[in-house]
Design a protein around this motif. Structure first.
Motif, mmCIF file in Angstrom:
data_model
loop_
_atom_site.group_PDB
_atom_site.id
_atom_site.type_symbol
_atom_site.label_atom_id
_atom_site.label_comp_id
_atom_site.label_asym_id
_atom_site.label_seq_id
_atom_site.Cartn_x
_atom_site.Cartn_y
_atom_site.Cartn_z
ATOM 1 N N VAL A 17 0.823 -1.215 0.000
ATOM 2 C CA VAL A 17 0.000 0.000 0.000
ATOM 3 C C VAL A 17 0.854 1.261 0.000
ATOM 4 O O VAL A 17 0.609 2.206 -0.768
ATOM 5 C CB VAL A 17 -0.955 -0.005 1.220
ATOM 6 N N LEU A 18 1.872 1.309 0.838
ATOM 7 C CA LEU A 18 2.627 2.550 1.031
ATOM 8 C C LEU A 18 3.783 2.744 0.060
ATOM 9 O O LEU A 18 4.257 3.868 -0.117
ATOM 10 C CB LEU A 18 3.158 2.618 2.464
ATOM 11 N N LEU A 19 4.248 1.662 -0.563
ATOM 12 C CA LEU A 19 5.430 1.764 -1.428
ATOM 13 C C LEU A 19 5.275 2.808 -2.538
ATOM 14 O O LEU A 19 6.173 3.639 -2.732
ATOM 15 C CB LEU A 19 5.763 0.388 -2.015
ATOM 16 N N PRO A 20 4.168 2.813 -3.309
ATOM 17 C CA PRO A 20 4.064 3.819 -4.386
ATOM 18 C C PRO A 20 4.116 5.253 -3.868
ATOM 19 O O PRO A 20 4.782 6.110 -4.459
ATOM 20 C CB PRO A 20 2.706 3.508 -5.029
ATOM 21 N N LEU A 21 3.409 5.520 -2.765
ATOM 22 C CA LEU A 21 3.384 6.889 -2.243
ATOM 23 C C LEU A 21 4.745 7.306 -1.703
ATOM 24 O O LEU A 21 5.225 8.411 -1.983
ATOM 25 C CB LEU A 21 2.329 6.999 -1.142
ATOM 26 N N LEU A 22 5.398 6.427 -0.958
ATOM 27 C CA LEU A 22 6.693 6.779 -0.369
ATOM 28 C C LEU A 22 7.758 6.987 -1.442
ATOM 29 O O LEU A 22 8.534 7.943 -1.373
ATOM 30 C CB LEU A 22 7.128 5.685 0.607
ATOM 31 N N LEU A 23 7.791 6.106 -2.426
ATOM 32 C CA LEU A 23 8.756 6.288 -3.507
ATOM 33 C C LEU A 23 8.388 7.475 -4.389
ATOM 34 O O LEU A 23 9.265 8.106 -4.998
ATOM 35 C CB LEU A 23 8.861 5.015 -4.340
ATOM 36 N N PHE A 72 2.519 15.083 -12.345
ATOM 37 C CA PHE A 72 1.595 14.118 -12.954
ATOM 38 C C PHE A 72 1.870 12.702 -12.450
ATOM 39 O O PHE A 72 0.959 12.000 -11.991
ATOM 40 C CB PHE A 72 1.726 14.179 -14.485
ATOM 41 N N TYR A 73 3.112 12.276 -12.518
ATOM 42 C CA TYR A 73 3.432 10.900 -12.134
ATOM 43 C C TYR A 73 3.342 10.692 -10.620
ATOM 44 O O TYR A 73 3.015 9.593 -10.162
ATOM 45 C CB TYR A 73 4.809 10.512 -12.666
ATOM 46 N N PHE A 74 3.613 11.730 -9.840
ATOM 47 C CA PHE A 74 3.413 11.597 -8.394
ATOM 48 C C PHE A 74 1.944 11.350 -8.082
ATOM 49 O O PHE A 74 1.605 10.516 -7.224
ATOM 50 C CB PHE A 74 3.893 12.854 -7.668
ATOM 51 N N LEU A 75 1.055 12.057 -8.765
ATOM 52 C CA LEU A 75 -0.376 11.862 -8.534
ATOM 53 C C LEU A 75 -0.819 10.469 -8.945
ATOM 54 O O LEU A 75 -1.685 9.861 -8.298
ATOM 55 C CB LEU A 75 -1.172 12.924 -9.294
ATOM 56 N N MET A 76 -0.238 9.943 -10.013
ATOM 57 C CA MET A 76 -0.556 8.569 -10.423
ATOM 58 C C MET A 76 -0.159 7.583 -9.331
ATOM 59 O O MET A 76 -0.909 6.637 -9.014
ATOM 60 C CB MET A 76 0.171 8.240 -11.732
ATOM 61 N N LEU A 77 1.002 7.768 -8.735
ATOM 62 C CA LEU A 77 1.460 6.871 -7.674
ATOM 63 C C LEU A 77 0.616 7.055 -6.407
ATOM 64 O O LEU A 77 0.351 6.082 -5.687
ATOM 65 C CB LEU A 77 2.937 7.123 -7.376
ATOM 66 N N MET A 113 -2.555 7.844 -6.360
ATOM 67 C CA MET A 113 -3.793 7.105 -6.644
ATOM 68 C C MET A 113 -3.595 5.613 -6.406
ATOM 69 O O MET A 113 -4.488 4.924 -5.888
ATOM 70 C CB MET A 113 -4.228 7.335 -8.095
ATOM 71 N N TYR A 114 -2.453 5.110 -6.793
ATOM 72 C CA TYR A 114 -2.123 3.697 -6.612
ATOM 73 C C TYR A 114 -2.248 3.313 -5.135
ATOM 74 O O TYR A 114 -2.900 2.317 -4.774
ATOM 75 C CB TYR A 114 -0.693 3.472 -7.113
ATOM 76 N N THR A 115 -1.650 4.111 -4.267
ATOM 77 C CA THR A 115 -1.726 3.853 -2.825
ATOM 78 C C THR A 115 -3.158 3.905 -2.322
ATOM 79 O O THR A 115 -3.599 3.029 -1.562
ATOM 80 C CB THR A 115 -0.855 4.865 -2.067
ATOM 81 N N GLY A 116 -3.904 4.927 -2.716
ATOM 82 C CA GLY A 116 -5.281 5.069 -2.241
ATOM 83 C C GLY A 116 -6.175 3.935 -2.658
ATOM 84 O O GLY A 116 -7.001 3.434 -1.871
ATOM 85 N N GLN A 117 -6.032 3.474 -3.901
ATOM 86 C CA GLN A 117 -6.915 2.426 -4.405
ATOM 87 C C GLN A 117 -6.615 1.072 -3.769
ATOM 88 O O GLN A 117 -7.529 0.353 -3.340
ATOM 89 C CB GLN A 117 -6.807 2.371 -5.927
ATOM 90 N N ILE A 118 -5.344 0.708 -3.685
ATOM 91 C CA ILE A 118 -5.015 -0.566 -3.046
ATOM 92 C C ILE A 118 -5.331 -0.504 -1.551
ATOM 93 O O ILE A 118 -5.843 -1.478 -0.972
ATOM 94 C CB ILE A 118 -3.531 -0.913 -3.261
ATOM 95 N N GLY A 119 -5.073 0.634 -0.930
ATOM 96 C CA GLY A 119 -5.382 0.781 0.484
ATOM 97 C C GLY A 119 -6.856 0.603 0.778
ATOM 98 O O GLY A 119 -7.231 0.013 1.804
#
Length: 539
Positions: free
Chosen positions: A11-17, A114-119, A121-127
């Protein structure tokens, strides 16, 4: 609790990276897009590893459970876990997000944001799919809205601010019902205050209160699904958003509403669900027929596909309302199937716009001769959407039909009316989809200037494709760069790869549905057990 926090890492990996993106060198998009793609791919591979090595397909209970007290004063736990209802959607999220990041290759305007927002979203959706605490679920639901709003408002078309504002008003205001109902459930009863879903399921709510709570949750989830009449934000948002954002909206975000209906409304409030299920079936049929009819009138290709999405999500409501295992399995399969189909169609509509500089169907025509690979891929994905036998859409809709038709909770007359209405909607689907194919790709008459003829991809990927306006609609010159005229080149290897990654599972599921149904069969059986054992009779 597992020894290693697999779900927390995922869950946290995309947001932290993603927080390291501002530190990347260079002002263009060449480095950041590779970095974002690598993060998405690593997280997706981690999801796949956990699924293959740590997840038990034969268990209907929660697995990989992690429960940490996060904010004691708010009774908030970082409580994560997965079962058959969520594991398939988490895998879908990882796949769609990775492909959407790859599809955003041409974006050049402020690519780091743009790409930070994509990542994010990744965290929010899996979370959200992994949350087992209702307050944490609400926080993930809200957190996921912020990146979507910014992506639409900054990388959208001419009406991007209107679309983004409409999206945030619909979704943010409706989500307050989740908080209000969640607080009511948490504070109710002598058991003590808790937001843990497993504890909330054990509370004994009066039927009248259960119905009010159910309706409150339903308002929020119906907006996200979306269901008639709170669906109008979706065509506007899809019509203005960049196609990489559309892939995430259609492929993942809409599934959050269906998942929440099953996890919370059906799982935590079964008595209320038994009372309201027939109305869900009615709304599902309205979704199917109304959106299919409305799709006929759409001249904009992306809006036509958006209404098609609304129609197909009606089958999810119908499957949830069936109150039997077969129908619920069909609803789960429809969410996964439509995630693949919707993402592919929006991607192809966006890439067609990159060439033609228009989404208006009357301005297209004859594109098959200059873009044969694009034509073949769009046709194949359209056939999957119209439920061609041998593709995933057919199996999903068949399960929903058979499930509802054989449901013992309803009278034969009610079942006949609902199934007939849904069948009418299915008959409309090939008409508007094949009509769109005909208008865009067939014929010799077109208002587009094809004097440039067929040109190779490599001569355009850098000079044109890399300068896409990232709008998805008729552009404004200041959005990314100056507007250019139409230029026709066929699908690039990157674009063929993205569609192939979506099309192969569509065909695989259609030929062997058990490859997906085995993910959730144990959990769907457990979810409907309370209705089957009670012999629920409604109509």
């Amino acid at each position: 609790m597992t020894h290693f926090p697999w779900l927390t890492t995922i869950v946290l990996l995309p947001l932290l990276l993603g927080l390291f993106i501002p530190l990347l060198p260079g002002k263009g998009n060449r480095i950041v897009r590779w970095y974002a793609l690598a993060v998405c791919l690593v997280d997706f591979l981690l999801i796949t590893y956990v699924f293959v090595c740590k997840y038990d397909l034969h268990s209907s209970s929660l697995q990989l459970v992690e429960d940490y007290i996060w904010i004691p004063s708010f009774y908030l736990h970082w409580h994560l876990g997965v079962d058959g209802l969520s594991i398939g959607l988490i895998l879908l999220t990882g796949m769609i997000t990775t492909l959407a990041t790859l599809s955003a290759w041409p974006v050049t305007r402020n690519p780091k944001l743009f790409y930070f927002l994509m990542l994010a979203m990744y965290t929010g959706q899996i979370g959200l799919f992994a949350s087992q605490d209702l307050l944490l679920f609400f926080l993930m639901w809200e957190f996921e809205l912020i990146p979507v709003y910014i992506l639409v408002s900054l990388w959208g078309g001419r009406k991007r601010l209107y679309a983004a504002t409409k999206f945030i008003l619909y979704t943010a205001i409706s989500s307050l019902f989740i908080l209000a109902c969640g607080l009511t459930m948490a504070f109710y009863g002598p058991e003590g205050i808790t937001f843990q879903m497993d504890a909330l399921a054990l509370k004994n709510y009066p039927l009248e209160l259960s119905i009010w709570l159910y309706l409150g949750f339903l308002i929020s989830y119906a907006v996200k699904l979306p269901a008639f009449p709170v669906h109008t934000w979706l065509p506007d948002t899809h019509g203005e958003a960049h196609y990489s954002t559309c892939m995430l909206l259609a492929g993942v975000l809409l599934k959050m509403g269906g998942y929440a209906l099953i996890r919370i409304n059906m799982g935590l409030l079964p008595n209320a669900h038994a009372q309201i299920a027939p109305w869900l079936a009615v709304v599902g049929v309205i979704n199917i027929v109304y959106a299919a009819l409305t799709s006929f009138a759409q001249r904009n290709l992306k809006r036509k596909i958006a209404y098609s999405s609304i129609s197909h999500m009606g089958f999810v409501l119908l499957g949830i309302a069936s109150l039997n295992e077969l129908g619920l399995q069909g609803a789960m399969l429809q969410m996964i199937s439509h995630g693949l189909i919707g993402a592919s169609l929006f991607f192809l509509a966006g890439t067609a716009y990159d060439r033609t500089r228009t989404l208006m169907l009357e301005n297209m025509g004859g594109l098959a001769t200059v873009m044969p690979k694009m034509f073949a891929m769009f046709t194949a994905c359209s056939l999957a959407s119209l439920a061609l036998p041998g593709m995933s859409g057919f199996v999903a809709e068949l399960l929903v039909f058979v499930g509802f038709a054989t449901s013992e909770s309803y009278s034969p007359l009610f079942r006949a009316v609902i199934v007939t209405g849904a069948a009418f909607g299915i008959l409309l689907t090939p008409i508007y989809l094949l009509s769109a194919c005909r208008q865009a790709f067939y014929g010799s008459s077109t208002k587009l200037d094809m004097s440039n003829g067929f040109e190779s991809f490599f001569s355009h990927e850098e000079s044109h494709g890399a300068q896409s306006d990232a709008s998805g609609t008729e552009p404004e010159g200041h959005l990314v760069h100056q507007q250019r005229g139409p230029s026709f080149w066929d699908a690039s290897p990157r674009e063929v790869f993205i569609v192939a990654c979506l099309l192969i599972p569509m065909i695989g599921i259609g030929l062997y549905p058990k490859m997906v149904s085995s993910l959730y069969s144990e959990s769907t059986e457990k979810a409907v057990q309370v209705f089957v054992q009670a012999g629920t009779k409604i109509f």
